[in-house]
Design a protein around this motif. Structure first.
Motif, mmCIF file in Angstrom:
data_model
loop_
_atom_site.group_PDB
_atom_site.id
_atom_site.type_symbol
_atom_site.label_atom_id
_atom_site.label_comp_id
_atom_site.label_asym_id
_atom_site.label_seq_id
_atom_site.Cartn_x
_atom_site.Cartn_y
_atom_site.Cartn_z
ATOM 1 N N ASP A 1 0.749 -1.164 0.031
ATOM 2 C CA ASP A 1 0.068 -0.082 -0.138
ATOM 3 C C ASP A 1 0.806 1.395 -0.022
ATOM 4 O OD1 ASP A 1 -2.337 1.586 0.527
ATOM 5 O OD2 ASP A 1 -1.948 1.762 2.388
ATOM 6 N N HIS A 2 1.805 1.151 0.821
ATOM 7 C CA HIS A 2 2.698 2.464 0.670
ATOM 8 C C HIS A 2 3.741 2.346 -0.167
ATOM 9 C CE1 HIS A 2 1.629 4.261 4.902
ATOM 10 N NE2 HIS A 2 0.987 3.145 4.954
ATOM 11 N N HIS A 3 4.046 1.289 -0.846
ATOM 12 C CA HIS A 3 5.044 1.466 -1.889
ATOM 13 C C HIS A 3 4.123 2.119 -3.106
ATOM 14 C CE1 HIS A 3 7.969 -2.031 -1.331
ATOM 15 N NE2 HIS A 3 8.359 -0.909 -0.494
ATOM 16 N N LEU A 4 2.786 1.750 -3.088
ATOM 17 C CA LEU A 4 2.185 2.351 -4.396
ATOM 18 C C LEU A 4 1.563 3.879 -4.118
ATOM 19 C CD1 LEU A 4 -0.316 -0.663 -4.878
ATOM 20 C CD2 LEU A 4 1.157 0.015 -6.680
ATOM 21 N N SER A 5 1.480 3.773 -2.854
ATOM 22 C CA SER A 5 1.267 5.402 -2.518
ATOM 23 C C SER A 5 2.320 6.498 -2.953
ATOM 24 C CB SER A 5 0.999 5.586 -1.071
ATOM 25 O OG SER A 5 0.783 6.890 -0.721
ATOM 26 N N ILE A 6 3.770 5.933 -2.847
ATOM 27 C CA ILE A 6 4.792 6.671 -3.140
ATOM 28 C C ILE A 6 4.856 6.731 -4.843
ATOM 29 C CG2 ILE A 6 7.419 6.714 -3.403
ATOM 30 C CD1 ILE A 6 7.291 5.421 -0.581
ATOM 31 N N LEU A 7 4.596 5.509 -5.486
ATOM 32 C CA LEU A 7 4.735 5.534 -7.022
ATOM 33 C C LEU A 7 3.614 6.425 -7.533
ATOM 34 C CD1 LEU A 7 5.377 1.856 -7.651
ATOM 35 C CD2 LEU A 7 6.959 3.637 -7.395
ATOM 36 N N TYR A 8 2.599 6.480 -6.959
ATOM 37 C CA TYR A 8 1.296 7.011 -7.542
ATOM 38 C C TYR A 8 1.054 8.479 -7.181
ATOM 39 C CZ TYR A 8 0.205 2.564 -10.284
ATOM 40 O OH TYR A 8 0.579 1.850 -11.178
ATOM 41 N N GLY A 9 1.526 8.780 -6.210
ATOM 42 C CA GLY A 9 1.547 10.048 -5.503
ATOM 43 C C GLY A 9 0.094 10.180 -5.008
ATOM 44 N N ARG A 10 -0.605 8.935 -4.480
ATOM 45 C CA ARG A 10 -1.911 8.864 -3.754
ATOM 46 C C ARG A 10 -1.905 8.719 -2.553
ATOM 47 N NH1 ARG A 10 -3.702 5.163 -8.842
ATOM 48 N NH2 ARG A 10 -3.649 6.638 -10.507
ATOM 49 N N PRO A 11 -2.959 8.981 -1.775
ATOM 50 C CA PRO A 11 -2.781 8.701 -0.365
ATOM 51 C C PRO A 11 -2.892 7.142 -0.194
ATOM 52 C CG PRO A 11 -4.620 10.251 -0.891
ATOM 53 C CD PRO A 11 -4.027 9.666 -2.032
ATOM 54 N N SER A 12 -2.429 6.820 0.994
ATOM 55 C CA SER A 12 -2.277 5.582 1.402
ATOM 56 C C SER A 12 -3.659 5.114 1.760
ATOM 57 C CB SER A 12 -0.806 5.039 2.200
ATOM 58 O OG SER A 12 -1.174 5.941 3.427
ATOM 59 N N ILE A 13 -3.788 3.886 2.246
ATOM 60 C CA ILE A 13 -5.098 3.427 3.035
ATOM 61 C C ILE A 13 -4.870 2.881 4.209
ATOM 62 C CG2 ILE A 13 -6.904 1.659 2.828
ATOM 63 C CD1 ILE A 13 -6.494 1.524 -0.097
ATOM 64 N N VAL A 14 -3.700 2.223 4.706
ATOM 65 C CA VAL A 14 -3.542 1.599 5.814
ATOM 66 C C VAL A 14 -2.749 2.419 6.773
ATOM 67 C CG1 VAL A 14 -2.306 -0.296 7.093
ATOM 68 C CG2 VAL A 14 -3.307 -0.707 4.982
ATOM 69 N N ARG A 15 -3.222 2.942 7.900
ATOM 70 C CA ARG A 15 -2.495 3.768 8.885
ATOM 71 C C ARG A 15 -1.711 3.271 9.857
ATOM 72 N NH1 ARG A 15 -2.599 8.451 5.753
ATOM 73 N NH2 ARG A 15 -4.558 8.892 5.030
ATOM 74 N N GLU A 16 -0.806 3.953 10.556
ATOM 75 C CA GLU A 16 0.091 3.357 11.352
ATOM 76 C C GLU A 16 -0.693 3.250 12.696
ATOM 77 O OE1 GLU A 16 1.212 6.004 9.584
ATOM 78 O OE2 GLU A 16 2.207 4.522 8.364
ATOM 79 N N ASP A 17 -1.509 2.326 12.841
ATOM 80 C CA ASP A 17 -2.240 1.808 14.164
ATOM 81 C C ASP A 17 -1.328 1.002 15.087
ATOM 82 O OD1 ASP A 17 -1.991 -0.732 12.918
ATOM 83 O OD2 ASP A 17 -3.851 -1.083 12.693
ATOM 84 N N PHE A 18 -1.812 0.274 15.787
ATOM 85 C CA PHE A 18 -1.049 -0.357 17.215
ATOM 86 C C PHE A 18 -0.387 -1.413 16.694
ATOM 87 C CE2 PHE A 18 -5.257 -2.359 16.749
ATOM 88 C CZ PHE A 18 -5.044 -3.565 16.762
ATOM 89 N N SER A 19 -0.907 -2.143 15.568
ATOM 90 C CA SER A 19 -0.390 -3.270 14.871
ATOM 91 C C SER A 19 1.006 -2.788 14.129
ATOM 92 C CB SER A 19 -1.277 -4.182 14.131
ATOM 93 O OG SER A 19 -1.519 -3.210 12.974
ATOM 94 N N ILE A 20 0.788 -1.669 13.567
ATOM 95 C CA ILE A 20 2.214 -1.122 12.852
ATOM 96 C C ILE A 20 3.206 -0.415 13.556
ATOM 97 C CG2 ILE A 20 2.742 0.343 10.799
ATOM 98 C CD1 ILE A 20 1.127 -1.999 10.124
ATOM 99 N N SER A 21 2.664 0.401 14.371
ATOM 100 C CA SER A 21 3.864 1.058 15.267
ATOM 101 C C SER A 21 4.441 0.172 16.212
ATOM 102 C CB SER A 21 3.159 2.456 15.638
ATOM 103 O OG SER A 21 1.944 2.175 16.692
ATOM 104 N N GLY A 22 3.580 -0.833 16.634
ATOM 105 C CA GLY A 22 4.191 -1.687 17.748
ATOM 106 C C GLY A 22 4.981 -3.087 17.309
ATOM 107 N N TRP A 23 5.509 -2.834 16.028
ATOM 108 C CA TRP A 23 6.447 -4.002 15.404
ATOM 109 C C TRP A 23 7.471 -4.296 16.209
ATOM 110 C CZ3 TRP A 23 11.449 -2.664 14.902
ATOM 111 C CH2 TRP A 23 11.863 -1.388 14.483
ATOM 112 N N GLU A 24 7.988 -3.257 17.299
ATOM 113 C CA GLU A 24 9.188 -3.743 17.979
ATOM 114 C C GLU A 24 8.730 -4.881 19.224
ATOM 115 O OE1 GLU A 24 12.111 -0.561 18.875
ATOM 116 O OE2 GLU A 24 10.234 0.703 18.692
ATOM 117 N N GLU A 25 7.474 -4.704 19.715
ATOM 118 C CA GLU A 25 7.182 -5.701 20.417
ATOM 119 C C GLU A 25 7.045 -7.233 19.945
ATOM 120 O OE1 GLU A 25 6.175 -5.591 23.847
ATOM 121 O OE2 GLU A 25 7.229 -3.662 23.440
#
Length: 601
Positions: A294-318
């Motif tokens: 999703d974020h790769h495509l957001s960079i490539l196409y200059g469009r907003p991403s869909i998936v936001r940095e919720d607890f499951s994304i920001s908590g990867w260190e856990e």
């Protein structure tokens, strides 16, 4: 008048008793029952014969052309019977929910409770698992391989190529529990078709198979579009398609994310932390790959991403503390950590409106640049130095992604200038952007692991390499000699074109589609006589990719009238050389548009 159904038009006009409706209804019911019985008998006979042929190691029968549905050709008189279309299905005996007597958790639950419309209720919850249905070992196969569209030998070669090479670039998530063709076919037809499609795209010996596999994958995807339930392997197939199939990645990514959120895939994060569940970790890997795509495509196409940095994304260190966390998972979360930074960059700059970047953004540019440097410093020491199947690519890939991120970040300072001078307060960023683009091409040409990685890396990296090449060409055209010498740009571009053409992949792969257009663009934009008169030797870049090659496919794919036709030869390299950050991929065709004004991120 007969009350078993509405009378025909003639009886209605004459106010007569109508027996036609009842007769037709009886006839239709009898025909339907007969057809169901016959089709059931044929299915049983066909299955028995398939079993006998399988035991004798003989070729299987073709699939039955009849189906168990009631879609038979109706009599012309059948149209005289008024039948209502079935409405939305309801749950007559819905599952008891612990929330039925509590206040509604979400608004849709209230609507479901008073209507019982099945489509409003998700069949799955975060704590439920629906493993894919696997065929018994002795049951006959019925797929595009058993039907002879792809031979067993070719399919086996493609699956082995994917499992032993390509899947390692997606952190070994695509294959899942499957280790060979037979287990894969019995477990998931759509995953089988997708894996064969991606492998054929990378294999120079499988150009004739790519179209067959791709059509089968798309057919199965379309057929499952409105399924009430899809299994984890279906999501896995969509991850693979989003990661490598550049022409349908945007569509697949958005649909896969929507289906993943239906079952709250991200909530498996808590199960991994609390239970160390391998099954939950597998769900998280799929969710993380969807975030990356999703974020790769957001960079490539200059469009907003869909998936936001919720607890499951920001908590990867856990997750890294869990015993089910693997070395491949480290590589996976390293990409997420970088894309979180890149997401913040997009939030700062926003969409390209054609206006120059404000001077007030200069401090933030430097802050993001330091974060990217820190990211590289951490992960180059944290990741495994030598991978069994892809060599030193894990650590080399960190360095490559560092340059890609720096290019994306600092190239923003050229936004809205239309070839004008870069302001003095952004000169450091302008130099950093050119330096990163140069390092990307030089790394591609000089580093063995990166060259070999051209066969397997996601289409995002190929796209960013293309951006680096075109960025340097436009800098040379707009700011000749200021940030980099024109002959250096021409030399790097020409060598990159040769490297793309010598890479052993299928003819529809991006590296081959990029080569001819980039070569014509270089000849059009670089006007320096010194650069043109001293082209690099033809053996300046070594062949990369698979270690077998179809010589016919190693030739240039287009010479003014090939894949690109006359578009690139005559089309518009003299257009506005804006370096805005807009999308640069044809959404429909999946090919690179080197012509359009404002080629950028």
């Amino acid at each position: 008048m007969d009350d078993s159904g509405p009378p025909c038009k003639r009886c209605t006009e004459r106010n007569l008793s109508c027996v036609l409706n009842k007769s037709l209804q009886t006839l239709i019911e009898e025909r339907s029952q007969w057809k169901t019985t016959v089709v059931g008998d044929l299915d049983n006979i066909h299955a028995a014969l398939q079993d006998v042929l399988g035991r004798l190691s003989l070729p299987p029968l073709p699939p039955l052309q009849t189906t168990g549905s009631d879609a038979f050709d109706q009599s012309p008189h059948d149209g005289g019977v008024d039948r209502e279309d079935p409405g939305p299905s309801c749950d007559n005996s819905p599952r008891v929910s612990p929330r039925d007597d509590a206040l509604p958790h979400v608004p849709i639950e209230s609507l479901y409770q008073i209507t019982r419309l099945r489509a409003l209720r998700s069949d799955d919850t975060a704590d439920e698992s629906h493993p894919p249905t696997t065929r018994a070992a002795n049951s006959p196969m019925n797929d595009f391989i058993s039907n002879g569209l792809v031979s067993i030998e070719d399919a086996d070669r493609l699956v082995n190529l994917y499992l032993n090479r390509i899947d390692h670039f997606m952190y070994m998530i695509g294959g899942g529990k499957y280790k060979d063709l037979d287990s894969l076919r019995r477990g998931s037809p759509i995953l089988t078709a997708c894996i064969c499609t991606v492998a054929a795209l990378h294999d120079p010996m499988s150009n004739h198979l790519y179209g067959v596999c791709s059509r089968e994958f798309r057919r199965l995807m379309a057929a499952a579009m409105f399924d009430r339930r899809i299994d984890r392997d279906h999501l896995r197939a969509m991850c693979i398609g989003s990661y490598w199939l550049h022409d349908i990645s945007w569509t697949l990514s958005g649909y896969a994310i929507r289906r993943a959120t239906e079952v709250n895939l991200n909530s498996n994060f808590h199960r991994v932390i609390a239970e160390n569940s391998e099954e939950a970790m597998d769900c998280m890997r799929i969710w993380y790959v969807l975030y990356i795509c999703d974020h790769h495509l957001s960079i490539l196409y200059g469009r907003p991403s869909i998936v936001r940095e919720d607890f499951s994304i920001s908590g990867w260190e856990e997750l890294m503390k869990s015993p089910v966390f693997t070395e491949s998972d480290k590589r996976l979360v390293s990409q997420m950590a970088l894309l979180i930074i890149m997401s913040n960059v997009r939030e700062l700059f926003g969409p390209d409106t054609g206006e120059p970047v404000p001077r007030a953004f200069a401090p933030q540019l430097m802050t993001f640049s330091r974060q990217i440097d820190q990211w590289m410093g951490y992960w180059t020491t944290e990741l495994q130095k030598l991978h069994q199947f892809i060599g030193q690519f894990p650590t080399k890939g960190v360095i490559l992604h560092h340059h890609l991120a720096k290019l994306h970040l600092h190239s923003h300072v050229f936004r809205g200038l239309k070839g004008g001078r870069v302001p003095s307060f952004f000169q450091d960023s302008a130099n950093a952007a050119v330096s990163s683009a140069t390092a990307i091409i030089e790394m591609l040409l000089s580093d063995y692991d990166i060259r070999e990685g051209l066969v397997g890396i996601p289409h995002y990296i190929h796209s960013m390499i293309a951006f680096a090449s075109v960025f340097l060409l436009k800098v040379a055209a707009q700011h000749s000699g200021k940030y980099i010498e024109d002959p250096v740009v021409f030399d790097l571009t020409t060598k990159a074109v040769h490297q793309f053409r010598s890479t052993a992949v299928g003819k529809w792969h991006l590296v081959h589609l990029m080569a001819d257009g980039l070569e014509k663009m270089a000849a059009s934009k670089i006007k320096s006589p010194s650069a043109i008169s001293n082209p690099p030797p033809t053996d300046s870049a070594s062949q990369a990719g698979l270690h077998y090659m179809n010589q016919a496919n190693s030739m240039p794919l287009a010479n003014g009238n090939g894949l690109y036709g006359d578009n690139l030869a005559h089309g518009g390299f003299e257009e506005d050389l804006s370096m805005a950050t807009s999308s640069f991929l044809h959404f429909d065709s999946g090919s690179f548009d080197f012509n359009f004004p404002g080629f950028g991120l």
